[in-house]
Design an enzyme around this catalytic site. Structure first.
Site, PDB file in Angstrom:
ATOM      1  N   ALA A 144       0.866  -1.179   0.000  1.00 52.85           N
ATOM      2  CA  ALA A 144       0.000   0.000   0.000  1.00 52.85           C
ATOM      3  C   ALA A 144       0.902   1.230   0.000  1.00 52.85           C
ATOM      4  O   ALA A 144       2.068   1.155   0.414  1.00 52.85           O
ATOM      5  CB  ALA A 144      -0.880  -0.015   1.237  1.00 52.85           C
ATOM      6  N   GLY A 196       0.476  -4.971   0.731  1.00 52.09           N
ATOM      7  CA  GLY A 196      -0.728  -4.997  -0.109  1.00 52.09           C
ATOM      8  C   GLY A 196      -0.489  -5.656  -1.457  1.00 52.09           C
ATOM      9  O   GLY A 196      -1.427  -6.162  -2.084  1.00 52.09           O
ATOM     10  N   GLU A 201      -0.926  -9.218  -0.771  1.00 50.40           N
ATOM     11  CA  GLU A 201      -2.371  -9.432  -0.532  1.00 50.40           C
ATOM     12  C   GLU A 201      -3.143  -9.416  -1.862  1.00 50.40           C
ATOM     13  O   GLU A 201      -4.086 -10.184  -2.053  1.00 50.40           O
ATOM     14  CB  GLU A 201      -2.892  -8.367   0.440  1.00 50.40           C
ATOM     15  CG  GLU A 201      -2.305  -8.553   1.841  1.00 50.40           C
ATOM     16  CD  GLU A 201      -2.617  -7.405   2.769  1.00 50.40           C
ATOM     17  OE1 GLU A 201      -2.194  -6.266   2.469  1.00 50.40           O
ATOM     18  OE2 GLU A 201      -3.291  -7.620   3.787  1.00 50.40           O
ATOM     19  N   GLU A 218       4.477  -5.313   7.077  1.00 52.48           N
ATOM     20  CA  GLU A 218       3.759  -4.273   7.824  1.00 52.48           C
ATOM     21  C   GLU A 218       4.244  -4.137   9.265  1.00 52.48           C
ATOM     22  O   GLU A 218       4.286  -3.039   9.821  1.00 52.48           O
ATOM     23  CB  GLU A 218       2.246  -4.556   7.826  1.00 52.48           C
ATOM     24  CG  GLU A 218       1.545  -4.283   6.499  1.00 52.48           C
ATOM     25  CD  GLU A 218       1.577  -5.441   5.517  1.00 52.48           C
ATOM     26  OE1 GLU A 218       2.376  -6.388   5.718  1.00 52.48           O
ATOM     27  OE2 GLU A 218       0.817  -5.387   4.534  1.00 52.48           O
TER      28      GLU A 218
HETATM   29  N1  COA Z   1       4.603   3.121  -0.680  1.00 53.59           N
HETATM   30  C1  COA Z   1       5.052   4.284  -1.171  1.00 53.59           C
HETATM   31  N2  COA Z   1       6.230   4.411  -1.809  1.00 53.59           N
HETATM   32  C2  COA Z   1       6.982   3.320  -1.962  1.00 53.59           C
HETATM   33  C3  COA Z   1       6.583   2.069  -1.467  1.00 53.59           C
HETATM   34  C4  COA Z   1       5.333   1.996  -0.798  1.00 53.59           C
HETATM   35  N3  COA Z   1       4.859   0.837  -0.342  1.00 53.59           N
HETATM   36  N4  COA Z   1       7.547   1.164  -1.751  1.00 53.59           N
HETATM   37  C5  COA Z   1       8.503   1.831  -2.409  1.00 53.59           C
HETATM   38  N5  COA Z   1       8.176   3.128  -2.526  1.00 53.59           N
HETATM   39  C6  COA Z   1       8.933   4.203  -3.167  1.00 53.59           C
HETATM   40  C7  COA Z   1      10.168   4.570  -2.348  1.00 53.59           C
HETATM   41  O1  COA Z   1       9.818   5.461  -1.321  1.00 53.59           O
HETATM   42  C8  COA Z   1      11.027   5.183  -3.412  1.00 53.59           C
HETATM   43  O2  COA Z   1      10.581   6.505  -3.675  1.00 53.59           O
HETATM   44  P1  COA Z   1      11.656   7.712  -3.867  1.00 53.59           P
HETATM   45  O3  COA Z   1      12.430   7.320  -5.109  1.00 53.59           O
HETATM   46  O4  COA Z   1      10.790   8.921  -4.057  1.00 53.59           O
HETATM   47  O5  COA Z   1      12.506   7.716  -2.653  1.00 53.59           O
HETATM   48  C9  COA Z   1      10.728   4.358  -4.655  1.00 53.59           C
HETATM   49  O6  COA Z   1       9.471   3.734  -4.382  1.00 53.59           O
HETATM   50  C10 COA Z   1      11.748   3.291  -4.905  1.00 53.59           C
HETATM   51  O7  COA Z   1      11.894   2.524  -3.739  1.00 53.59           O
HETATM   52  P2  COA Z   1      13.312   2.240  -3.026  1.00 53.59           P
HETATM   53  O8  COA Z   1      13.048   1.946  -1.588  1.00 53.59           O
HETATM   54  O9  COA Z   1      14.277   3.324  -3.323  1.00 53.59           O
HETATM   55  O10 COA Z   1      13.756   0.921  -3.803  1.00 53.59           O
HETATM   56  P3  COA Z   1      14.706  -0.229  -3.267  1.00 53.59           P
HETATM   57  O11 COA Z   1      14.968  -1.123  -4.425  1.00 53.59           O
HETATM   58  O12 COA Z   1      15.874   0.342  -2.545  1.00 53.59           O
HETATM   59  O13 COA Z   1      13.847  -1.039  -2.186  1.00 53.59           O
HETATM   60  C11 COA Z   1      11.847  -2.133  -1.368  1.00 53.59           C
HETATM   61  C12 COA Z   1      12.706  -1.756  -2.593  1.00 53.59           C
HETATM   62  C13 COA Z   1      10.590  -2.771  -1.926  1.00 53.59           C
HETATM   63  C14 COA Z   1      12.606  -3.144  -0.503  1.00 53.59           C
HETATM   64  C15 COA Z   1      11.514  -0.886  -0.539  1.00 53.59           C
HETATM   65  O14 COA Z   1      11.047   0.124  -1.405  1.00 53.59           O
HETATM   66  C16 COA Z   1      10.483  -1.108   0.532  1.00 53.59           C
HETATM   67  O15 COA Z   1      10.809  -1.671   1.575  1.00 53.59           O
HETATM   68  N6  COA Z   1       9.225  -0.641   0.291  1.00 53.59           N
HETATM   69  C17 COA Z   1       8.168  -0.711   1.270  1.00 53.59           C
HETATM   70  C18 COA Z   1       7.629  -2.112   1.392  1.00 53.59           C
HETATM   71  C19 COA Z   1       6.548  -2.150   2.464  1.00 53.59           C
HETATM   72  O16 COA Z   1       6.780  -1.918   3.633  1.00 53.59           O
HETATM   73  N7  COA Z   1       5.322  -2.473   2.026  1.00 53.59           N
HETATM   74  C20 COA Z   1       4.185  -2.568   2.921  1.00 53.59           C
HETATM   75  C21 COA Z   1       3.446  -1.281   2.958  1.00 53.59           C
HETATM   76  S1  COA Z   1       2.027  -1.341   4.047  1.00 53.59           S
END
Ligand code: COA
Length: 272
Positions: free
Chosen positions: A78, A123, A126, A146
């Site tokens: 999400a 999400g 999910e 989460e």
């Molecule tokens: N919501 C909003 N933005 C998100 C996102 C999310 N769930 N997941 C990634 N992004 C954004 C990042 O903030 C980043 O934005 P920016 O370039 O403006 O900083 C962009 O997407 C790229 O992500 P980044 O973290 O730089 O890529 P990465 O390859 O280093 O890491 C992940 C990838 C998936 C491991 C990491 O983005 C992450 O942990 N995301 C969240 C996952 C999460 O907790 N999901 C559950 C949400 S309830």
């Protein structure tokens, strides 16, 4: 398939956050197109997906749907930025909104295949769990992180993960937030197939094309009975199976399939 439905879906999707491709034989490919934020599910994407699956629900020309993400993620969760100022009431509304989409996906008659090209987190996992099949690229990572944000899954993860991968695995993933790689996800039944990234989409399309040759009415009955009996007793489930089995005989596909077998030829299944 006539292009009308694709156009209708595209007109519901002004921001282009969902790409819709008709690849023929009744197979649609929906691609979530917000790679800058790893396809994080914001209100717009949820609305576009609801619109697209709503069109599918009413359109017998759509036989199978593939759902994938643009770029390196399927869906990374999400949209975390939307969560930051939530009141408990807003959180409840957000969760209901996502759950409505996933319920719709389970209720439409067509099978949906999640084509997990990369991260399927929160999400995103999910969303994949609400699909009928999950095919993953070798490098995909799947998890419910989460807990690391101080929250829990709110789009059905606590329920669907248990029924797909079992309570122990679900508890471990939800309590720790640990991401599984594709091989581990395959081993615990969370995904159905793991494929090299460069073959993932083509093999998923081939599978969808094969499904598209099956009786659409029988597939719809099978999907309905499998999804509506999950929490019922065996006896209650058998009653619904009985109804669905009987409904198959309301449709000419059952006559055609049985006759084709007896006549030693391939069946030609029509529309419901
Ligand atoms: N919501 C909003 N933005 C998100 C996102 C999310 N769930 N997941 C990634 N992004 C954004 C990042 O903030 C980043 O934005 P920016 O370039 O403006 O900083 C962009 O997407 C790229 O992500 P980044 O973290 O730089 O890529 P990465 O390859 O280093 O890491 C992940 C990838 C998936 C491991 C990491 O983005 C992450 O942990 N995301 C969240 C996952 C999460 O907790 N999901 C559950 C949400 S309830």
């Amino acid at each position: 398939m006539e292009s009308l439905e694709v156009e209708r879906m595209e007109s519901l999707n002004e921001k282009n956050s969902l790409l819709v491709e008709d690849i023929g034989s009744g197979v649609l490919v929906l691609t979530i197109n917000s790679p800058r934020t790893l396809n994080a599910l914001d209100g717009q994407i949820l609305q576009d997906l609801k619109g697209a699956f709503g069109v599918c629900a009413k359109d017998p020309k759509v036989r199978v749907v593939l759902l994938t993400g643009k770029g390196k993620a399927f869906v990374a969760g999400a949209d975390i930025s939307a969560l930051s100022d939530f009141t408990p009431e807003q959180a409840a509304g957000f969760s209901r909104n996502g759950c409505e989409l996933f319920d719709l996906m389970e209720k439409i008659p067509q099978p949906i295949v999640a084509v997990i090209n990369g991260f399927a987190l929160g999400g995103g996992l999910e969303l994949a769990l609400a699909c009928d099949f999950r095919f993953a690229a070798e490098g995909a990572k799947l998890g419910l992180p989460e807990i690391l944000l101080g929250i829990i899954p709110g789009f059905g993860g606590t329920q669907r993960l248990v029924s797909v991968a079992g309570a122990s695995r679900a508890r471990e993933m939800i309590f720790t937030g640990r991401r599984l790689d594709a091989a581990e996800a395959l081993a615990c039944g969370l995904v159905d197939r793991v494929l090299p990234a460069e073959r993932l989409l083509d093999e998923s399309k081939a599978f969808a094309m094969e499904l598209a040759t099956r009786s659409q009415s029988a597939l719809a009955q099978a999907k309905w009975v499998l999804n509506s009996t999950r929490n019922l007793s065996l006896q209650e489930g058998l009653m619904l199976e009985n109804q669905a089995f009987s409904r198959c005989f309301e449709h000419k596909d059952s006559r055609e399939g049985i006759r084709a077998f007896l006549e030693k030829r391939k069946p030609e299944f029509g529309k419901p």
